[in-house]
Write a protein that holds these residues in place. Structure first.
Motif, PDB file in Angstrom:
ATOM      1  N   ASP A  42       0.870  -1.173   0.000  1.00 54.21           N
ATOM      2  CA  ASP A  42       0.000   0.000   0.000  1.00 54.21           C
ATOM      3  C   ASP A  42       0.907   1.223   0.000  1.00 54.21           C
ATOM      4  O   ASP A  42       1.573   1.518   0.996  1.00 54.21           O
ATOM      5  CB  ASP A  42      -0.900  -0.004   1.233  1.00 54.21           C
ATOM      6  CG  ASP A  42      -1.856   1.176   1.263  1.00 54.21           C
ATOM      7  OD1 ASP A  42      -1.969   1.887   0.229  1.00 54.21           O
ATOM      8  OD2 ASP A  42      -2.480   1.396   2.303  1.00 54.21           O
ATOM      9  N   MET A  43       0.943   1.926  -1.106  1.00 54.57           N
ATOM     10  CA  MET A  43       1.860   3.060  -1.249  1.00 54.57           C
ATOM     11  C   MET A  43       1.354   4.306  -0.521  1.00 54.57           C
ATOM     12  O   MET A  43       2.067   5.283  -0.411  1.00 54.57           O
ATOM     13  CB  MET A  43       2.091   3.377  -2.728  1.00 54.57           C
ATOM     14  CG  MET A  43       2.746   2.248  -3.472  1.00 54.57           C
ATOM     15  SD  MET A  43       4.275   1.744  -2.672  1.00 54.57           S
ATOM     16  CE  MET A  43       4.690   0.317  -3.609  1.00 54.57           C
ATOM     17  N   GLU A  44       0.127   4.274  -0.012  1.00 53.09           N
ATOM     18  CA  GLU A  44      -0.414   5.429   0.702  1.00 53.09           C
ATOM     19  C   GLU A  44      -0.338   5.172   2.210  1.00 53.09           C
ATOM     20  O   GLU A  44      -1.345   5.009   2.883  1.00 53.09           O
ATOM     21  CB  GLU A  44      -1.853   5.675   0.273  1.00 53.09           C
ATOM     22  CG  GLU A  44      -1.970   6.054  -1.187  1.00 53.09           C
ATOM     23  CD  GLU A  44      -3.400   6.335  -1.585  1.00 53.09           C
ATOM     24  OE1 GLU A  44      -4.247   6.557  -0.699  1.00 53.09           O
ATOM     25  OE2 GLU A  44      -3.660   6.320  -2.782  1.00 53.09           O
ATOM     26  N   ILE A  45       0.877   5.145   2.726  1.00 53.58           N
ATOM     27  CA  ILE A  45       1.063   4.920   4.153  1.00 53.58           C
ATOM     28  C   ILE A  45       1.471   6.219   4.823  1.00 53.58           C
ATOM     29  O   ILE A  45       1.980   7.132   4.186  1.00 53.58           O
ATOM     30  CB  ILE A  45       2.114   3.828   4.415  1.00 53.58           C
ATOM     31  CG1 ILE A  45       3.465   4.218   3.827  1.00 53.58           C
ATOM     32  CG2 ILE A  45       1.656   2.494   3.868  1.00 53.58           C
ATOM     33  CD1 ILE A  45       4.585   3.290   4.195  1.00 53.58           C
ATOM     34  N   GLY A  46       1.218   6.285   6.101  1.00 54.29           N
ATOM     35  CA  GLY A  46       1.566   7.479   6.859  1.00 54.29           C
ATOM     36  C   GLY A  46       3.026   7.465   7.285  1.00 54.29           C
ATOM     37  O   GLY A  46       3.741   6.478   7.088  1.00 54.29           O
ATOM     38  N   PRO A  47       3.488   8.553   7.898  1.00 55.88           N
ATOM     39  CA  PRO A  47       4.890   8.645   8.297  1.00 55.88           C
ATOM     40  C   PRO A  47       5.266   7.679   9.425  1.00 55.88           C
ATOM     41  O   PRO A  47       6.427   7.315   9.566  1.00 55.88           O
ATOM     42  CB  PRO A  47       5.042  10.097   8.753  1.00 55.88           C
ATOM     43  CG  PRO A  47       3.662  10.559   9.052  1.00 55.88           C
ATOM     44  CD  PRO A  47       2.742   9.763   8.182  1.00 55.88           C
ATOM     45  N   ASP A  48       4.295   7.241  10.217  1.00 54.11           N
ATOM     46  CA  ASP A  48       4.581   6.323  11.317  1.00 54.11           C
ATOM     47  C   ASP A  48       4.364   4.859  10.941  1.00 54.11           C
ATOM     48  O   ASP A  48       4.642   3.983  11.748  1.00 54.11           O
ATOM     49  CB  ASP A  48       3.703   6.659  12.523  1.00 54.11           C
ATOM     50  CG  ASP A  48       4.003   8.037  13.075  1.00 54.11           C
ATOM     51  OD1 ASP A  48       5.155   8.490  12.908  1.00 54.11           O
ATOM     52  OD2 ASP A  48       3.094   8.661  13.642  1.00 54.11           O
ATOM     53  N   ASP A  49       3.859   4.604   9.749  1.00 55.63           N
ATOM     54  CA  ASP A  49       3.570   3.238   9.321  1.00 55.63           C
ATOM     55  C   ASP A  49       4.800   2.608   8.669  1.00 55.63           C
ATOM     56  O   ASP A  49       5.596   3.288   8.031  1.00 55.63           O
ATOM     57  CB  ASP A  49       2.421   3.214   8.315  1.00 55.63           C
ATOM     58  CG  ASP A  49       1.123   3.711   8.899  1.00 55.63           C
ATOM     59  OD1 ASP A  49       0.949   3.567  10.122  1.00 55.63           O
ATOM     60  OD2 ASP A  49       0.291   4.243   8.135  1.00 55.63           O
ATOM     61  N   GLU A  50       4.902   1.294   8.843  1.00 59.08           N
ATOM     62  CA  GLU A  50       5.968   0.558   8.178  1.00 59.08           C
ATOM     63  C   GLU A  50       5.526   0.168   6.787  1.00 59.08           C
ATOM     64  O   GLU A  50       4.360  -0.134   6.559  1.00 59.08           O
ATOM     65  CB  GLU A  50       6.293  -0.720   8.947  1.00 59.08           C
ATOM     66  CG  GLU A  50       7.189  -0.526  10.126  1.00 59.08           C
ATOM     67  CD  GLU A  50       7.623  -1.854  10.700  1.00 59.08           C
ATOM     68  OE1 GLU A  50       7.852  -2.805   9.924  1.00 59.08           O
ATOM     69  OE2 GLU A  50       7.705  -1.938  11.924  1.00 59.08           O
ATOM     70  N   MET A  51       6.473   0.143   5.877  1.00 62.42           N
ATOM     71  CA  MET A  51       6.186  -0.299   4.520  1.00 62.42           C
ATOM     72  C   MET A  51       5.987  -1.814   4.563  1.00 62.42           C
ATOM     73  O   MET A  51       6.841  -2.538   5.063  1.00 62.42           O
ATOM     74  CB  MET A  51       7.358   0.041   3.608  1.00 62.42           C
ATOM     75  CG  MET A  51       7.110  -0.289   2.188  1.00 62.42           C
ATOM     76  SD  MET A  51       5.958   0.866   1.504  1.00 62.42           S
ATOM     77  CE  MET A  51       6.527   0.954  -0.141  1.00 62.42           C
ATOM     78  N   PRO A  52       4.833  -2.316   4.092  1.00 66.59           N
ATOM     79  CA  PRO A  52       4.614  -3.764   4.123  1.00 66.59           C
ATOM     80  C   PRO A  52       5.571  -4.474   3.170  1.00 66.59           C
ATOM     81  O   PRO A  52       5.935  -3.954   2.113  1.00 66.59           O
ATOM     82  CB  PRO A  52       3.171  -3.923   3.671  1.00 66.59           C
ATOM     83  CG  PRO A  52       2.840  -2.683   2.952  1.00 66.59           C
ATOM     84  CD  PRO A  52       3.702  -1.605   3.521  1.00 66.59           C
ATOM     85  N   LYS A  53       5.986  -5.666   3.566  1.00 64.34           N
ATOM     86  CA  LYS A  53       6.873  -6.459   2.729  1.00 64.34           C
ATOM     87  C   LYS A  53       6.036  -7.299   1.789  1.00 64.34           C
ATOM     88  O   LYS A  53       5.127  -8.002   2.211  1.00 64.34           O
ATOM     89  CB  LYS A  53       7.756  -7.349   3.589  1.00 64.34           C
ATOM     90  CG  LYS A  53       8.715  -6.557   4.430  1.00 64.34           C
ATOM     91  CD  LYS A  53       9.597  -7.451   5.231  1.00 64.34           C
ATOM     92  CE  LYS A  53      10.529  -6.561   6.048  1.00 64.34           C
ATOM     93  NZ  LYS A  53      11.350  -7.318   6.963  1.00 64.34           N
ATOM     94  N   VAL A  54       6.362  -7.220   0.523  1.00 62.95           N
ATOM     95  CA  VAL A  54       5.660  -7.998  -0.486  1.00 62.95           C
ATOM     96  C   VAL A  54       6.345  -9.354  -0.583  1.00 62.95           C
ATOM     97  O   VAL A  54       7.526  -9.440  -0.891  1.00 62.95           O
ATOM     98  CB  VAL A  54       5.678  -7.271  -1.853  1.00 62.95           C
ATOM     99  CG1 VAL A  54       4.999  -8.119  -2.896  1.00 62.95           C
ATOM    100  CG2 VAL A  54       5.010  -5.916  -1.747  1.00 62.95           C
TER     101      VAL A  54
END
Length: 89
Positions: A42-54
């Motif tokens: 999900d490319m629309e994440i907030g500044p405190d969210d972790e980038m999910p691993k695909v």
């Protein structure tokens, strides 16, 4: 058809090593993200969210070529998913 559009001439037959599901996909690659248990980034994440691993957990079993072969494989997989209820065909 259930997995791929009518008239598809070539597709990939995949099995997920995480959930065990099998499916057809128009994309042909050695591995794909499973549509059932995988999570697209999900490319629309907030500044405190972790980038999910695909995680590409679905492995290509075979390439299916020819309109008749694709239709046959699609119907077989669709019957397996619906538990043999062929009234929708």
């Amino acid at each position: 058809m259930y997995y791929v559009p009518d008239g598809t001439e070539q597709c990939g037959y995949y099995e997920c090593k995480e959930c065990g599901s099998r499916f057809l996909d128009l994309k042909i690659a050695p591995t794909l993200v499973c549509p059932y248990c995988g999570e697209e980034a999900d490319m629309e994440i907030g500044p405190d969210d972790e980038m999910p691993k695909v995680v590409e957990s679905a492995k290509l079993i075979q390439m299916v070529r020819g309109v008749e072969e694709v239709e046959k494989m699609d119907k077989l997989l669709s019957l397996a998913v619906t538990g043999g209820d062929f009234s929708w065909i």
